[in-house]
Design an enzyme around this catalytic site. Structure first.
Site, PDB file in Angstrom:
ATOM      1  N   TYR A   1     -32.763 -80.428 -68.605  1.00 30.26           N
ATOM      2  CA  TYR A   1     -33.253 -81.802 -68.612  1.00 30.26           C
ATOM      3  C   TYR A   1     -32.497 -82.679 -67.614  1.00 30.26           C
ATOM      4  O   TYR A   1     -32.605 -83.898 -67.631  1.00 30.26           O
ATOM      5  CB  TYR A   1     -33.081 -82.413 -70.017  1.00 30.26           C
ATOM      6  CG  TYR A   1     -33.819 -81.674 -71.097  1.00 30.26           C
ATOM      7  CD1 TYR A   1     -35.121 -82.019 -71.443  1.00 30.26           C
ATOM      8  CD2 TYR A   1     -33.220 -80.625 -71.794  1.00 30.26           C
ATOM      9  CE1 TYR A   1     -35.807 -81.354 -72.440  1.00 30.26           C
ATOM     10  CE2 TYR A   1     -33.897 -79.944 -72.793  1.00 30.26           C
ATOM     11  CZ  TYR A   1     -35.183 -80.312 -73.112  1.00 30.26           C
ATOM     12  OH  TYR A   1     -35.846 -79.642 -74.107  1.00 30.26           O
TER      13      TYR A   1
ATOM     14  N   GLY B   1     -35.989 -77.177 -83.611  1.00 30.62           N
ATOM     15  CA  GLY B   1     -36.927 -77.498 -82.539  1.00 30.62           C
ATOM     16  C   GLY B   1     -36.905 -76.497 -81.399  1.00 30.62           C
ATOM     17  O   GLY B   1     -37.148 -76.843 -80.246  1.00 30.62           O
TER      18      GLY B   1
ATOM     19  N   HIS C   1     -33.019 -72.245 -75.529  1.00 26.06           N
ATOM     20  CA  HIS C   1     -32.685 -72.734 -74.191  1.00 26.06           C
ATOM     21  C   HIS C   1     -31.542 -71.931 -73.576  1.00 26.06           C
ATOM     22  O   HIS C   1     -31.413 -71.876 -72.347  1.00 26.06           O
ATOM     23  CB  HIS C   1     -32.266 -74.202 -74.245  1.00 26.06           C
ATOM     24  CG  HIS C   1     -33.407 -75.168 -74.296  1.00 26.06           C
ATOM     25  ND1 HIS C   1     -34.405 -75.202 -73.358  1.00 26.06           N
ATOM     26  CD2 HIS C   1     -33.704 -76.156 -75.186  1.00 26.06           C
ATOM     27  CE1 HIS C   1     -35.262 -76.173 -73.651  1.00 26.06           C
ATOM     28  NE2 HIS C   1     -34.857 -76.756 -74.758  1.00 26.06           N
TER      29      HIS C   1
ATOM     30  N   ARG D   1     -39.239 -70.178 -81.976  1.00 20.23           N
ATOM     31  CA  ARG D   1     -40.679 -69.929 -81.988  1.00 20.23           C
ATOM     32  C   ARG D   1     -40.943 -68.472 -82.357  1.00 20.23           C
ATOM     33  O   ARG D   1     -40.058 -67.617 -82.287  1.00 20.23           O
ATOM     34  CB  ARG D   1     -41.293 -70.228 -80.617  1.00 20.23           C
ATOM     35  CG  ARG D   1     -41.443 -71.705 -80.300  1.00 20.23           C
ATOM     36  CD  ARG D   1     -42.203 -71.885 -78.998  1.00 20.23           C
ATOM     37  NE  ARG D   1     -42.410 -73.273 -78.638  1.00 20.23           N
ATOM     38  CZ  ARG D   1     -43.451 -74.000 -79.034  1.00 20.23           C
ATOM     39  NH1 ARG D   1     -44.374 -73.472 -79.828  1.00 20.23           N
ATOM     40  NH2 ARG D   1     -43.585 -75.261 -78.636  1.00 20.23           N
TER      41      ARG D   1
ATOM     42  N   TYR E   1     -43.539 -82.434 -85.052  1.00 15.96           N
ATOM     43  CA  TYR E   1     -43.935 -83.793 -84.742  1.00 15.96           C
ATOM     44  C   TYR E   1     -45.436 -83.892 -84.523  1.00 15.96           C
ATOM     45  O   TYR E   1     -46.104 -82.928 -84.148  1.00 15.96           O
ATOM     46  CB  TYR E   1     -43.204 -84.343 -83.511  1.00 15.96           C
ATOM     47  CG  TYR E   1     -42.748 -83.290 -82.540  1.00 15.96           C
ATOM     48  CD1 TYR E   1     -43.629 -82.676 -81.657  1.00 15.96           C
ATOM     49  CD2 TYR E   1     -41.424 -82.885 -82.529  1.00 15.96           C
ATOM     50  CE1 TYR E   1     -43.203 -81.702 -80.780  1.00 15.96           C
ATOM     51  CE2 TYR E   1     -40.987 -81.907 -81.659  1.00 15.96           C
ATOM     52  CZ  TYR E   1     -41.876 -81.322 -80.780  1.00 15.96           C
ATOM     53  OH  TYR E   1     -41.448 -80.347 -79.926  1.00 15.96           O
TER      54      TYR E   1
END
Length: 291
Positions: A23, A142, A147, A180, A198
């Site tokens: 990010y 999440g 990552h 996931r 969300y």
């Protein structure tokens, strides 16, 4: 293998040390903030699942190890928990710090601690600003842990980071960590657009690319396209790369991080495993041995 050795990331950037910050250029951070919305857009199933287990075990002090924009931490603060929130991305933390400033008139946000820290050095990082502190619960949710890619081909850094999470817990403390359903994603080559976390108000399209090396999936790249204005066809696009953790192997790694002494429960989209045939996410909850 790092993400940029294979795919050109639209969100490039490497911090001075430690976990790669996908990010870092700020673009994905801004788009991600639109994608996840605010705390009111967290799904009720998620909130009830997380707060229910925390309260059942008497947890009060919680470490959010992937706080990002601070959305989950704020949800838990609003539910009465004391939060310490860390992230390796300073671009994401800017959103969290702004959110805390915006809430400065609310007394329950006075004790919210936000710091930059790295999973690879997590216990020592925490020691610098909260010496001697252990937590009732640690969360890494999440799909955040994915990552961390496999730089050496043997998952050594991932295993070390999981052990660091365990070290931050009090005896009897809880680790919440998810990923996931990469088993299904590898088989189908597709990613569900809807998230269990969300309620995004924008249409989202996710293109999935799977990198296979030596017959084994080594990386999954997700290209997000979020339509933020239908009339002008305005979109936000960014790419994030993940390590595709398979359920069986990741379960074993978690058990080993706790010296095979933790109570380990696995949920499918916040439900018992037998209630969901093809879940989007697997959520692991581990209770650290009390002695």
């Amino acid at each position: 293998m790092s993400a940029d050795q294979v795919f050109h990331s639209r969100s490039e950037g490497i911090p001075s040390e430690g976990v790669k910050d996908q990010y870092a250029d700020g673009k994905a951070a801004r788009a991600w903030n639109k994608f996840i919305g605010d705390s009111n857009q967290r799904t009720q199933n998620y909130k009830d699942f997380l707060t229910g287990i925390l309260r059942k075990h008497g947890c009060k002090n919680v470490l959010d190890t992937a706080c990002g924009t601070g959305i989950d931490s704020m949800m838990l603060i609003d539910e009465g928990f004391k939060m310490v929130s860390i992230d390796a991305s300073d671009k994401m933390l800017k959103h969290a710090l702004k959110a805390r400033w915006d809430k400065r008139k609310e007394s329950n946000y006075d004790e919210w601690i936000i710091e930059e820290a790295n999973w690879e050095t997590l216990p020592s990082d925490i020691e610098t600003f909260l010496p001697g502190t252990k937590f009732d619960a640690v969360i890494c949710l999440g799909n955040s842990f994915a990552h961390l890619l496999d730089e050496y081909g043997d998952q050594r850094m991932q295993k070390m980071c999981l052990k660091n999470f365990a070290k931050c817990l009090k005896p009897g403390g809880l680790l919440f960590i998810d990923h996931r359903n990469y088993d299904a994603m590898i088989d189908s080559g597709a990613t569900p657009g809807h998230s269990i976390y969300y309620n995004c108000k924008y249409p989202v399209d996710i293109k999935t690319s799977v990198l296979v090396v030596g017959g084994k999936p080594q990386l999954i790249a997700l290209d997000y396209c979020i339509t933020t204005d239908k009339e002008s066809n305005e979109t936000s696009e960014f790419r994030l790369c993940y390590y595709p953790h398979k359920l069986e192997k990741f379960t074993r790694m978690l058990d080993e991080a706790f010296d095979n002494r933790a109570k380990h429960h696995i949920y499918a989209d916040f439900k018992p495993m037998d209630q969901v045939s093809v879940p989007g996410f697997f959520i692991h909850v581990l209770e650290k041995a009390k002695n």
